[in-house]
Design an enzyme around this catalytic site. Structure first.
Site, PDB file in Angstrom:
ATOM      1  CG  ASP A 180     -11.114 -38.108  58.341  1.00 33.60           C
ATOM      2  OD1 ASP A 180     -10.926 -36.887  58.534  1.00 33.60           O
ATOM      3  OD2 ASP A 180     -10.905 -38.659  57.241  1.00 33.60           O
ATOM      4  N   GLY A 238      -6.838 -41.330  61.736  1.00 32.06           N
ATOM      5  CA  GLY A 238      -7.341 -40.041  61.315  1.00 32.06           C
ATOM      6  C   GLY A 238      -7.596 -39.980  59.816  1.00 32.06           C
ATOM      7  CG  HIS A 239      -8.054 -36.642  56.330  1.00 31.89           C
ATOM      8  ND1 HIS A 239      -9.273 -37.086  55.843  1.00 31.89           N
ATOM      9  CD2 HIS A 239      -7.589 -35.758  55.393  1.00 31.89           C
ATOM     10  CE1 HIS A 239      -9.533 -36.500  54.688  1.00 31.89           C
ATOM     11  NE2 HIS A 239      -8.529 -35.700  54.389  1.00 31.89           N
ATOM     12  CD1 TRP A 240      -2.298 -39.083  54.594  1.00 33.88           C
ATOM     13  CD2 TRP A 240      -0.758 -38.565  56.133  1.00 33.88           C
ATOM     14  NE1 TRP A 240      -1.222 -38.548  53.932  1.00 33.88           N
ATOM     15  CE2 TRP A 240      -0.270 -38.216  54.854  1.00 33.88           C
ATOM     16  CE3 TRP A 240       0.033 -38.327  57.256  1.00 33.88           C
ATOM     17  CZ2 TRP A 240       0.988 -37.643  54.663  1.00 33.88           C
ATOM     18  CZ3 TRP A 240       1.280 -37.749  57.070  1.00 33.88           C
ATOM     19  CH2 TRP A 240       1.752 -37.411  55.791  1.00 33.88           C
TER      20      TRP A 240
END
Length: 296
Positions: free
Chosen positions: A243, A270-272
């Site tokens: 992330d 990552g961030h998702w």
């Protein structure tokens, strides 16, 4: 036939609803998606990216929950998608929590489970602190509290790109942001980029208001570190190892602070997380929700 009988019929358009809310001085028209008709309700709160919405954020996660017998409500936060515009001079986390309380009151829901991604995670914690009796379980991904990272300088690479995209909403800046948003950007299609850009440009007022809000109050998201011990609801914290928006140590802070929290870290993510690892994410969330069923 309703959506729970025929999950294939679920779509953004078929589940689209609006509600007028009044919560204290806050009066807004909110857009939300209402899917299924289960005895327990899962609310999903999206992140703060330009063009974000409940459906865009969670469209890979709704059907498994509905098929498992849950009602799913996706709220578009004030200042995003089809919800009313707003300039936020205070805590965005608390603004969204107040909006959620107003929405739940308007549609007659008392106690709910909450899934929050990034800003949605911050807002879920804000709601749990203000309304502890109305929260069943929490699932937080890439968010839950503001505050500094011990891992990387702030603002992070991803947040800088996000703010740049708000100020200059071009397809080039969108691709730069999305390239660090997920671990494997090869999974992002031109259709996805175009849909996100169309969502952004359809509401220029939201983009402009976000920039105005940052100018008034650069720290939009409250640091709940000192109060995390008050969040006693069972919580599943999910993070991507890679992330680049909200570093992994924020997830560690959450489980250090919340007495009934557990943490799962996805590699190559990552961030998702709910999009990048949708199948594993969905199984994990369903397993967590079904532990000690009937908690609502």
């Amino acid at each position: 036939m309703n959506d729970v009988d025929n999950p294939v019929s679920l779509s953004d358009l078929s589940t689209s609803r609006f509600a007028e809310i009044q919560e204290g001085d806050l009066r807004l028209k909110l857009h939300y998606n209402d899917c299924g008709s289960g005895a327990e309700t899962v609310v999903m709160l999206h992140g703060s990216g330009p063009g974000a919405s409940g459906w865009a954020n969670f469209n890979r996660n709704v059907e498994p929950l509905v098929a498992a017998g849950y009602r799913v409500v996706l709220m578009d936060c004030p200042g995003w998608s089809k919800s009313d515009p707003i300039v936020c001079s205070g805590s965005r986390s608390e603004l969204n929590a107040s909006a959620l309380k107003g929405l739940l009151d308007a549609i007659g829901l008392d106690k709910v489970h909450i899934i929050g991604n990034s800003m949605g995670g911050h807002s879920a914690v804000a709601f749990a602190l203000a309304n502890p009796s109305r929260v069943g379980k929490l699932i937080l991904m890439g968010g839950g509290t503001g505050g500094p990272s011990q891992f990387v300088p702030m603002p992070t690479e991803g947040i800088k790109l996000l703010q740049g995209l708000y100020r200059e909403p071009t397809i080039e800046n969108l691709k730069k942001m999305m390239a660090v948003f997920v671990f494997d950007s090869s999974s992002l299609t031109e259709e996805l980029y175009q849909a996100r850009l169309d969502n952004m440009m359809s509401r220029r007022d939201h983009l402009e208001n976000f920039v105005k809000s940052l100018a008034i109050n650069p720290k939009q998201f409250t640091d709940y570190g000192p109060r995390l011990g008050e969040v006693t609801a069972p919580a599943l914290v999910i993070w991507g190892r890679d992330d680049r928006f909200v570093p992994m140590d924020a997830g560690l802070r959450l489980i250090w602070g919340m007495p009934n929290a557990e943490l799962h870290i996805f590699n190559r993510c990552g961030h998702w997380a709910q999009w990048e690892h949708a199948d594993k994410f969905n199984r994990m969330v369903l397993g967590f929700l079904k532990q000690s069923e009937g908690s609502l």
